[in-house]
Design a protein around this motif. Structure first.
Motif, PDB file in Angstrom:
ATOM      1  N   ASP A 143       0.794  -1.232   0.000  1.00 41.12           N
ATOM      2  CA  ASP A 143       0.000   0.000   0.000  1.00 41.12           C
ATOM      3  C   ASP A 143       0.825   1.281   0.000  1.00 41.12           C
ATOM      4  OD1 ASP A 143      -2.288  -1.539   0.016  1.00 41.12           O
ATOM      5  OD2 ASP A 143      -2.307  -1.661   2.224  1.00 41.12           O
ATOM      6  N   LEU A 144       2.135   1.138   0.120  1.00 43.43           N
ATOM      7  CA  LEU A 144       2.992   2.323   0.191  1.00 43.43           C
ATOM      8  C   LEU A 144       3.148   2.936  -1.205  1.00 43.43           C
ATOM      9  CD1 LEU A 144       4.503   3.515   2.655  1.00 43.43           C
ATOM     10  CD2 LEU A 144       6.540   2.331   1.859  1.00 43.43           C
ATOM     11  N   PRO A 145       2.939   4.254  -1.326  1.00 43.34           N
ATOM     12  CA  PRO A 145       3.128   4.895  -2.643  1.00 43.34           C
ATOM     13  C   PRO A 145       4.559   4.682  -3.143  1.00 43.34           C
ATOM     14  CG  PRO A 145       2.086   6.411  -1.096  1.00 43.34           C
ATOM     15  CD  PRO A 145       2.474   5.209  -0.300  1.00 43.34           C
ATOM     16  N   GLU A 146       4.691   4.565  -4.431  1.00 42.15           N
ATOM     17  CA  GLU A 146       5.983   4.218  -5.030  1.00 42.15           C
ATOM     18  C   GLU A 146       7.098   5.194  -4.653  1.00 42.15           C
ATOM     19  OE1 GLU A 146       8.838   2.243  -6.647  1.00 42.15           O
ATOM     20  OE2 GLU A 146       6.797   1.437  -6.625  1.00 42.15           O
ATOM     21  N   GLU A 147       6.765   6.484  -4.681  1.00 43.96           N
ATOM     22  CA  GLU A 147       7.788   7.483  -4.406  1.00 43.96           C
ATOM     23  C   GLU A 147       8.258   7.399  -2.956  1.00 43.96           C
ATOM     24  OE1 GLU A 147       6.760  11.250  -6.281  1.00 43.96           O
ATOM     25  OE2 GLU A 147       8.103  12.201  -4.809  1.00 43.96           O
ATOM     26  N   GLU A 148       7.305   7.232  -2.063  1.00 45.73           N
ATOM     27  CA  GLU A 148       7.649   7.093  -0.642  1.00 45.73           C
ATOM     28  C   GLU A 148       8.513   5.847  -0.448  1.00 45.73           C
ATOM     29  OE1 GLU A 148       5.707   9.259   1.651  1.00 45.73           O
ATOM     30  OE2 GLU A 148       6.982   8.682   3.334  1.00 45.73           O
ATOM     31  N   PHE A 190      14.501  -1.140  13.663  1.00 43.72           N
ATOM     32  CA  PHE A 190      14.393   0.279  13.320  1.00 43.72           C
ATOM     33  C   PHE A 190      13.822   0.480  11.910  1.00 43.72           C
ATOM     34  CE2 PHE A 190      16.188   4.290  11.761  1.00 43.72           C
ATOM     35  CZ  PHE A 190      15.931   5.155  12.814  1.00 43.72           C
ATOM     36  N   LEU A 191      14.405  -0.227  10.960  1.00 47.27           N
ATOM     37  CA  LEU A 191      13.991  -0.061   9.566  1.00 47.27           C
ATOM     38  C   LEU A 191      12.570  -0.556   9.324  1.00 47.27           C
ATOM     39  CD1 LEU A 191      17.244  -1.187   7.680  1.00 47.27           C
ATOM     40  CD2 LEU A 191      16.455   1.146   8.099  1.00 47.27           C
ATOM     41  N   SER A 192      12.222  -1.664   9.965  1.00 48.68           N
ATOM     42  CA  SER A 192      10.881  -2.226   9.764  1.00 48.68           C
ATOM     43  C   SER A 192       9.819  -1.223  10.206  1.00 48.68           C
ATOM     44  CB  SER A 192      10.724  -3.527  10.546  1.00 48.68           C
ATOM     45  OG  SER A 192      11.670  -4.474  10.102  1.00 48.68           O
ATOM     46  N   ALA A 193      10.050  -0.616  11.357  1.00 50.76           N
ATOM     47  CA  ALA A 193       9.096   0.385  11.847  1.00 50.76           C
ATOM     48  C   ALA A 193       9.028   1.565  10.880  1.00 50.76           C
ATOM     49  CB  ALA A 193       9.500   0.858  13.234  1.00 50.76           C
ATOM     50  N   GLY A 194      10.170   1.983  10.371  1.00 50.80           N
ATOM     51  CA  GLY A 194      10.204   3.081   9.418  1.00 50.80           C
ATOM     52  C   GLY A 194       9.441   2.756   8.147  1.00 50.80           C
ATOM     53  N   PHE A 195       9.666   1.553   7.630  1.00 50.32           N
ATOM     54  CA  PHE A 195       8.975   1.145   6.395  1.00 50.32           C
ATOM     55  C   PHE A 195       7.470   1.040   6.604  1.00 50.32           C
ATOM     56  CE2 PHE A 195      13.019  -0.302   4.458  1.00 50.32           C
ATOM     57  CZ  PHE A 195      12.829   0.231   3.203  1.00 50.32           C
ATOM     58  N   ARG A 196       7.055   0.637   7.789  1.00 49.53           N
ATOM     59  CA  ARG A 196       5.633   0.452   8.053  1.00 49.53           C
ATOM     60  C   ARG A 196       4.903   1.741   8.391  1.00 49.53           C
ATOM     61  NH1 ARG A 196       5.421  -5.443   9.052  1.00 49.53           N
ATOM     62  NH2 ARG A 196       6.701  -5.673  10.928  1.00 49.53           N
TER      63      ARG A 196
ATOM     64  N   ARG B 186       9.674  13.300   4.431  1.00 48.63           N
ATOM     65  CA  ARG B 186       9.646  11.826   4.348  1.00 48.63           C
ATOM     66  C   ARG B 186      10.648  11.198   5.305  1.00 48.63           C
ATOM     67  NH1 ARG B 186       6.729  10.966  -0.418  1.00 48.63           N
ATOM     68  NH2 ARG B 186       7.099  12.534  -2.020  1.00 48.63           N
ATOM     69  N   LEU B 187      11.820  11.812   5.377  1.00 42.67           N
ATOM     70  CA  LEU B 187      12.847  11.285   6.271  1.00 42.67           C
ATOM     71  C   LEU B 187      12.394  11.341   7.725  1.00 42.67           C
ATOM     72  CD1 LEU B 187      15.726  10.233   6.714  1.00 42.67           C
ATOM     73  CD2 LEU B 187      16.542  12.596   6.680  1.00 42.67           C
ATOM     74  N   VAL B 188      11.748  12.446   8.096  1.00 44.58           N
ATOM     75  CA  VAL B 188      11.264  12.601   9.469  1.00 44.58           C
ATOM     76  C   VAL B 188      10.217  11.528   9.787  1.00 44.58           C
ATOM     77  CG1 VAL B 188       9.919  14.097  11.007  1.00 44.58           C
ATOM     78  CG2 VAL B 188      11.806  15.054   9.666  1.00 44.58           C
ATOM     79  N   THR B 189       9.321  11.288   8.859  1.00 47.64           N
ATOM     80  CA  THR B 189       8.313  10.234   9.047  1.00 47.64           C
ATOM     81  C   THR B 189       8.976   8.893   9.306  1.00 47.64           C
ATOM     82  OG1 THR B 189       6.840  11.336   7.475  1.00 47.64           O
ATOM     83  CG2 THR B 189       6.362   9.035   7.979  1.00 47.64           C
ATOM     84  N   PHE B 190       9.932   8.577   8.460  1.00 48.23           N
ATOM     85  CA  PHE B 190      10.619   7.284   8.531  1.00 48.23           C
ATOM     86  C   PHE B 190      11.392   7.132   9.843  1.00 48.23           C
ATOM     87  CE2 PHE B 190      14.233   4.483   7.569  1.00 48.23           C
ATOM     88  CZ  PHE B 190      13.608   3.420   6.933  1.00 48.23           C
ATOM     89  N   LEU B 191      12.182   8.134  10.160  1.00 49.14           N
ATOM     90  CA  LEU B 191      13.022   8.060  11.357  1.00 49.14           C
ATOM     91  C   LEU B 191      12.191   8.059  12.638  1.00 49.14           C
ATOM     92  CD1 LEU B 191      15.896  10.550  10.411  1.00 49.14           C
ATOM     93  CD2 LEU B 191      15.949   8.046  10.314  1.00 49.14           C
ATOM     94  N   SER B 192      11.132   8.855  12.659  1.00 49.36           N
ATOM     95  CA  SER B 192      10.296   8.918  13.856  1.00 49.36           C
ATOM     96  C   SER B 192       9.708   7.556  14.170  1.00 49.36           C
ATOM     97  CB  SER B 192       9.178   9.936  13.662  1.00 49.36           C
ATOM     98  OG  SER B 192       9.720  11.218  13.423  1.00 49.36           O
ATOM     99  N   ALA B 193       9.209   6.895  13.136  1.00 46.60           N
ATOM    100  CA  ALA B 193       8.649   5.551  13.343  1.00 46.60           C
ATOM    101  C   ALA B 193       9.726   4.600  13.838  1.00 46.60           C
ATOM    102  CB  ALA B 193       8.032   5.036  12.043  1.00 46.60           C
ATOM    103  N   GLY B 194      10.915   4.707  13.267  1.00 37.71           N
ATOM    104  CA  GLY B 194      12.015   3.850  13.698  1.00 37.71           C
ATOM    105  C   GLY B 194      12.383   4.084  15.152  1.00 37.71           C
ATOM    106  N   PHE B 195      12.456   5.352  15.535  1.00 38.68           N
ATOM    107  CA  PHE B 195      12.821   5.685  16.923  1.00 38.68           C
ATOM    108  C   PHE B 195      11.758   5.217  17.906  1.00 38.68           C
ATOM    109  CE2 PHE B 195      16.099   8.759  15.482  1.00 38.68           C
ATOM    110  CZ  PHE B 195      17.092   8.410  16.384  1.00 38.68           C
TER     111      PHE B 195
END
Lengths: 212, 212
Positions: A143-148, A190-196, B186-195
């Motif tokens: 469901d994640l947009p391609e650009e994101e 860390f990355l999994s949470a970021g991707f989700r 986008r980076l903030v979204t990603f990192l915040s979720a990771g943290f």
DNA sequence: GTCTATACTGAGATAGAC
DNA sequence: GTCTATCTCAGTATAGAC
């Protein structure tokens, strides 16, 4: 393989892992290896091709293991959903097993990543598995947009590079030296949470109006 | 400031942003700037110190803005909880405003990060604000174990570096060129979720038993 | 086929004339 | 403050010894 060639490869891998590619001169390598300068150009052609061979002889088993694990993850999930964690782990953990076999290799690769040498040299060794990993990850995040999604891959490769390098740029922050596996475990979390994370809201990308 | 010195600074900043620090020779810089080779060593002492001055003259306002925003975030939250997003945004966005004023600066800094030149040169310009940002982030994440927190800071700096650099190492993945602000969003979204992710479970760090 | 000796080009750095 | 000349060390290339 001749003894001279072997000594050059081993010495160069160790020195580059310790000091980086740019900081390691061919003359330093030959001095430690006890061989002649021209032997490097006879066996490899150039400093860059020497680098290429150091990678080639070790990355093969790592990538084979990666592909095997990725396939297993996809097989296990069948038609159902794929877990982000499983995909990332399948991609990252095999490097740790290489580290057990040959200790200098992980910091060596980390150095190359940190020095920005991926585009020229590493890509050709990694592109296949990377694409494969990206495809699996896409299945895990339909469901994640391609650009994101594309940007998050960039964030991931950056984090990967610094993690493999070990020390990172801010040693005073006290990155305790766990084993490679614990490090990768934390990275996967860390990355999994970021991707989700939900897609970035458009207003977040606007300039802030308030000034101080 | 003398015209020669100014021309050297501007030309060097532009060339390094385009080609990187290592790939930009002093002889290339003097050719484009129309000055003499020795002028660089007269005004700056060395290539490294030239780099340092390019950073010095521009990073000041950026870091001042960072500190101001971080203080504002802490002020607004008072005794209550601090939002991870706000902290990261306060740290990252001021770079984008610098980008508006002086377009070459962001890719210039990205190049340096990608080339692993942070420890030697950038750290001394960034350490203060970085520590400040880390403190604010710690307040936003009081329950995270220290070691996990430290590693996540490493993951963050890696992701930051690659993001600022723009292109990243896998251009074929199609990282669409949004503006700097959307990228940071986008980076903030990603990192915040990771943290915010729960601590890594110990069993994740164990070796996998199954082999294929 | 392997390896050595040596020379070439371009990098950053430096001394001293003007 | 600027410029010429020169130094050292880097990666590279090649001729020829074994």
């Amino acid at each position: 393989m001749t003894d001279t060639k072997q000594k050059i490869l081993d010495t160069a891998e160790r020195l580059i892992a310790e000091q980086g590619y740019a900081a390691t001169s061919l003359r330093h390598i030959i001095a430690e290896a006890g061989v002649n300068l021209a032997a490097i150009h006879y066996h490899f052609g150039s400093k860059e091709e020497l680098l290429d061979e150091i990678i080639s002889r070790k990355i093969g088993p790592v990538n084979a293991e990666r592909v095997a694990r990725l396939d297993q993850v996809l097989l296990e999930s069948g038609a159902g959903p794929v877990a982000v964690e499983k995909v990332l782990e399948a991609f990252l953990m095999p490097m740790g097993e290489a580290a057990d076999r040959t200790p200098a290799f992980v910091p060596f690769m980390g150095r190359l990543m940190a020095e920005g040498l991926l585009p020229a040299v590493i890509r050709k060794h990694m592109e296949g598995v990377f694409i494969r990993m990206v495809a699996a990850l896409r299945r895990a995040l339909p469901d994640l947009p391609e650009e994101e999604f594309a940007w998050r891959l960039h964030f991931m490769s950056g984090a990967m590079a610094h993690t493999m390098c070990g020390a990172g740029h801010f040693p005073e922050l006290g990155a305790a030296e766990g084993g490679f596996r614990s490090r990768v475990g934390r990275l996967v979390t860390f990355l999994s949470a970021g991707f989700r994370a939900p897609r970035t809201a458009p207003e977040t990308t606007e300039p802030r109006s308030e000034e101080r």
